[in-house]
Scaffold this motif. Structure first.
Motif, PDB file in Angstrom:
ATOM      1  N   ILE A 323       0.843  -1.211   0.000  1.00  0.00           N
ATOM      2  CA  ILE A 323       0.000   0.000   0.000  1.00  0.00           C
ATOM      3  C   ILE A 323       0.871   1.253   0.000  1.00  0.00           C
ATOM      4  N   LYS A 326       2.621   1.820  -3.367  1.00  0.00           N
ATOM      5  CA  LYS A 326       1.729   2.246  -4.460  1.00  0.00           C
ATOM      6  C   LYS A 326       1.184   3.659  -4.237  1.00  0.00           C
ATOM      7  N   SER A 327       0.998   4.052  -2.983  1.00  0.00           N
ATOM      8  CA  SER A 327       0.323   5.316  -2.675  1.00  0.00           C
ATOM      9  C   SER A 327       1.296   6.326  -2.075  1.00  0.00           C
ATOM     10  N   ASN A 328       0.762   7.487  -1.772  1.00  0.00           N
ATOM     11  CA  ASN A 328       1.534   8.527  -1.088  1.00  0.00           C
ATOM     12  C   ASN A 328       1.119   8.653   0.373  1.00  0.00           C
ATOM     13  N   LEU A 329       0.509   7.622   0.899  1.00  0.00           N
ATOM     14  CA  LEU A 329       0.039   7.668   2.282  1.00  0.00           C
ATOM     15  C   LEU A 329       1.205   7.777   3.260  1.00  0.00           C
ATOM     16  N   ASP A 333      -1.711   9.807   8.277  1.00  0.00           N
ATOM     17  CA  ASP A 333      -2.908  10.073   7.474  1.00  0.00           C
ATOM     18  C   ASP A 333      -4.104   9.295   8.002  1.00  0.00           C
ATOM     19  N   LEU A 375      -7.904   0.461   3.100  1.00  0.00           N
ATOM     20  CA  LEU A 375      -6.693   0.913   2.425  1.00  0.00           C
ATOM     21  C   LEU A 375      -6.423   0.121   1.147  1.00  0.00           C
ATOM     22  N   ARG A 378      -8.912   1.318  -1.496  1.00  0.00           N
ATOM     23  CA  ARG A 378      -8.539   2.640  -1.993  1.00  0.00           C
ATOM     24  C   ARG A 378      -7.315   2.564  -2.908  1.00  0.00           C
ATOM     25  N   THR A 379      -6.389   1.657  -2.602  1.00  0.00           N
ATOM     26  CA  THR A 379      -5.112   1.623  -3.328  1.00  0.00           C
ATOM     27  C   THR A 379      -5.139   0.705  -4.546  1.00  0.00           C
ATOM     28  N   SER A 488       9.171   3.773   2.381  1.00  0.00           N
ATOM     29  CA  SER A 488       8.198   2.758   2.789  1.00  0.00           C
ATOM     30  C   SER A 488       8.762   1.852   3.876  1.00  0.00           C
TER      31      SER A 488
END
Length: 697
Positions: A323, A326-329, A333, A375, A378-379, A488
């Protein structure tokens, strides 16, 4: 008949007999010549077949060593059987020794009377037997040495007929320590490894058997015959493992205590050095019930390597890492508001608690299923996209570790092309279900995360030796690149520390050794359906948390009791192992630099008069000493020498560290009224107008 005719008949018959004897003699001579020439080889082979048999000279099996290369985990030791040729001793010698021999045998073995032993030997002598086994007990060298002093045996095998048959026994000096990992020999072919390292490295350990001959004696006994044609055996090579006997003992003891306490089906522990991949301890315990209904545990199945299944929430580390990649989380957050349950494809998807609003960090710390679900949705989404699967491949979770023990199955990680892939696969797989992964495979992934994303193969045997000569060094395979970004990796490391500090493993957040990790509790599949209340529990982590040195996995299957979750059952075992190894391994402790005498002097001597400083310097044998009559403060120069700096006493803060004797003249010269309390040096100065209060400690 006349006398002449009788005489002629007698002479004729005599010549016939003489002629027959001559023919017979000629035939005998012919046969002798034939046997000595054309039939010679055939007859020799016949004799060999009936009287001589080729024998195998067993090679000595190699040793198995612990990581230090000195501690022996498995070795071959000689053992002996007491044998007698009762026909050898002369009658007077035999008669003199048979009774005392029988008495000593009875007293030593305590299985027969002296009369029974005497009768056994006498009957064998009368029957002409040349070989009888006195007792089937396997004897040590020490026992053999003592028995060699018995009658008939004390005069040697040539005169008395007594001797000892030698064979080899595989011996584990540390008894059951790492028993399943070390392994055993085949029960029928006792020269062949059957399990564990004995089987995996059998080609190295076994050696090469030699060849020789036995002579067949009456009674079926085969006596060794030393011939020049014998081929000597070649001893087996030794292997040096990565196992630390102290760490192994720590791991086994901690695991046994918890498995017995929870009456679990089985338990397993693996301890791995992060940078090298060396497995320092591996323990497995299975619960058994004997014929009397008593429960006992033994190390007989290598669950860590061979037993794959749903890992449960420990798999969430892989999901969270994917996650984040792949994301900018970020950890802070907002992630989800967990209400404890949702519906997915008309199937209930639940969480252990209704957690409320959670950040990304808290989702991992609380092991929130709903949070991971949200999550992931969403991802990646829950369609047939293989993005998530490709990240798992990148993390090598779809591959075997090729560990140096047999029986490791391939992991099961589903993609959209899998036959059983469905609309529920990704959400359930993201929380550790619909998969099959072994403990050693999950540990290797966690080890890579602790190693900043660099994958390292677990290693159990690091060296092959022939005597004191190293034949081969074995190294763990290592990836040259990290399988995830630095960002990450640092985020998930932070989350793993949070699990121990604030989350599902906060019960182990204590002590000098800091830890990080993830708990796991997976429902067991019973007859194709997941059964609530029957759990596969685990904890995987590393320590020390700030500077990782070791990773470890603890698995306990089907524990019984009230609190049977990974945090309650497995995390305490992990913590016990971590604390004891931290106390033992001084390499993980901070290096303490001892202060020099100059350091001590400078830190303890406050601003004071030069005359007092000179007296102190003289007492401590300093080469350089201060002069003058001012106020001086000592400072360290190059650690081992002291210099004095003159300072003016203007502010009252300069008084801290002084003695009352030094401070009083200064304050009185400035027209202060001095009040003080306590003993020692000045630690606090309170200025109240013309009154100064000094606190001494």
């Amino acid at each position: 008949m006349s006398n002449s005719k009788i005489k002629d008949t007698f002479i004729l018959r005599s010549w016939k007999v003489w002629g027959g004897l001559c023919v017979l003699a000629a035939l005998i001579v012919f046969k002798i010549v034939q046997f000595q020439t054309t039939k010679k080889e055939e007859l020799i082979n016949l004799v060999k077949d009936t009287q001589m048999k080729e024998r195998v000279i067993d090679a000595q099996r190699g040793n198995i060593y612990a990581a230090d290369g000195v501690s022996i985990l498995a070795t071959s030791t000689p053992e002996y059987r007491m044998v007698l040729d009762p026909s050898v001793a002369k009658p007077e010698v035999f008669k003199e020794n048979i009774t005392p021999l029988a008495e000593k045998l009875s007293a030593y073995f305590k299985d027969k009377s002296a009369a029974a032993y005497k009768e056994k030997i006498l009957n064998a002598r009368k029957a002409g037997l040349r070989y009888i086994v006195i007792n089937n007990k396997r004897l040590t060298y020490k026992e053999k040495s003592y028995l060699e002093s018995f009658p008939l045996y004390d005069i040697g095998s040539v005169k008395g007929g007594g001797f000892f048959e030698e064979s080899e026994r595989r011996f584990h000096p540390f008894n059951t320590l790492a028993e399943r990992t070390i392994g055993n020999l085949d029960k029928k072919d006792k020269k062949k490894g059957a399990t564990g390292l004995e089987a995996e490295f059998d080609a190295y350990l076994r050696g090469i058997d030699g060849k020789g001959f036995y002579e067949r004696l009456p009674g079926g006994y085969m006596k060794p015959v030393d011939l020049e044609s014998d081929i000597a055996s070649v001893p087996g090579q030794d292997i040096v493992t990565t196992l630390d006997v102290n760490f192994q003992d720590i791991a086994e003891s901690a695991l046994r205590a918890q498995v017995e306490k929870t009456q679990a089906k089985y338990g397993s522990v693996v301890l791995m050095e992060i940078e090298t991949g060396e497995v320092k301890a591996i323990a497995n315990l299975t619960r058994h019930t004997d014929s009397n209904g008593r429960i006992f545990f033994s190390d007989d199945i290598n669950y860590a390597v061979t037993r794959g299944g749903d890992p449960g929430s420990t798999f969430k580390l892989a999901s969270m890492l994917a996650i984040l990649e792949k994301s900018n989380l970020k950890p802070d957050d907002f992630a989800v508001e967990c209400k404890g349950s949702i519906r997915h494809n008309n199937v209930s998807f639940t969480c252990s608690h209704s957690h409320g609003e959670l950040t990304v960090q808290q989702v991992f710390e609380k092991s929130c299923n709903i949070g991971i679900y949200a999550l992931m949705k969403r991802t990646f989404g829950f369609g047939k996209s293989d993005e998530f699967y490709n990240y798992l491949k990148k993390f090598r979770l779809d591959q075997q570790t090729n560990f140096q023990l047999k029986g490791e199955p391939a992991p099961l990680i589903k993609s959209s092309s899998s036959k059983t892939f469905s609309g529920t696969t990704i959400p359930w797989m993201s929380i550790g279900y619909e998969t099959r992964i072994t403990p050693i495979q999950m540990l290797t992934f966690y080890n890579a995360v602790a190693n900043n994303g660099y994958w390292v193969q677990p290693l159990l045997v690091k060296e092959i030796r022939a005597g004191n000569v190293t034949i081969q060094n074995l190294k763990a395979k290592k990836a040259s690149d990290s399988f995830a970004s630095k960002r990450s990796i640092e985020y998930v490391q932070q989350m793993m520390r949070g699990v121990v500090q604030n989350g599902t493993a906060k019960n182990i957040h204590y002590g000098e050794c800091t830890t990080a990790g993830k708990t796991g509790t997976a429902q067991k599949r019973v007859e194709g359906a997941y059964q609530r209340g029957t759990y596969y529990t685990s904890f995987i982590g590393y320590f020390p948390a700030n500077k990782p040195r070791y990773t470890a996995i603890v698995v306990i299957d089907e524990p019984i009791g009230q609190n049977v979750y990974g945090g309650d059952v497995c995390a305490p075992v992990f913590k016990t192992i971590a604390d004891k190894i931290y106390a033992y391994d001084m390499g993980m402790h901070r290096t303490l630099v001892l202060k020099s005498e100059a350091d001590k002097a400078a830190s303890q001597i406050a601003l004071s008069k030069a005359t007092d400083q000179a007296a102190i310097a003289r007492k401590l044998n300093f080469v350089k000493r201060p002069t003058g009559d001012g106020w001086l403060k000592p400072t360290v120069v190059k650690r081992d020498s002291v210099a004095w700096k003159e300072e003016k006493v203007e502010e009252l803060s300069h008084l801290i560290g002084m003695t009352l004797r030094d401070a009083l003249p200064i304050l009185e010269n400035k027209n202060y009224i001095v009040r003080y309390s306590g003993f020692g040096r000045i630690s606090e100065v309170r200025n109240e107008g013309k009154v100064v209060n000094l606190v001494l400690r």
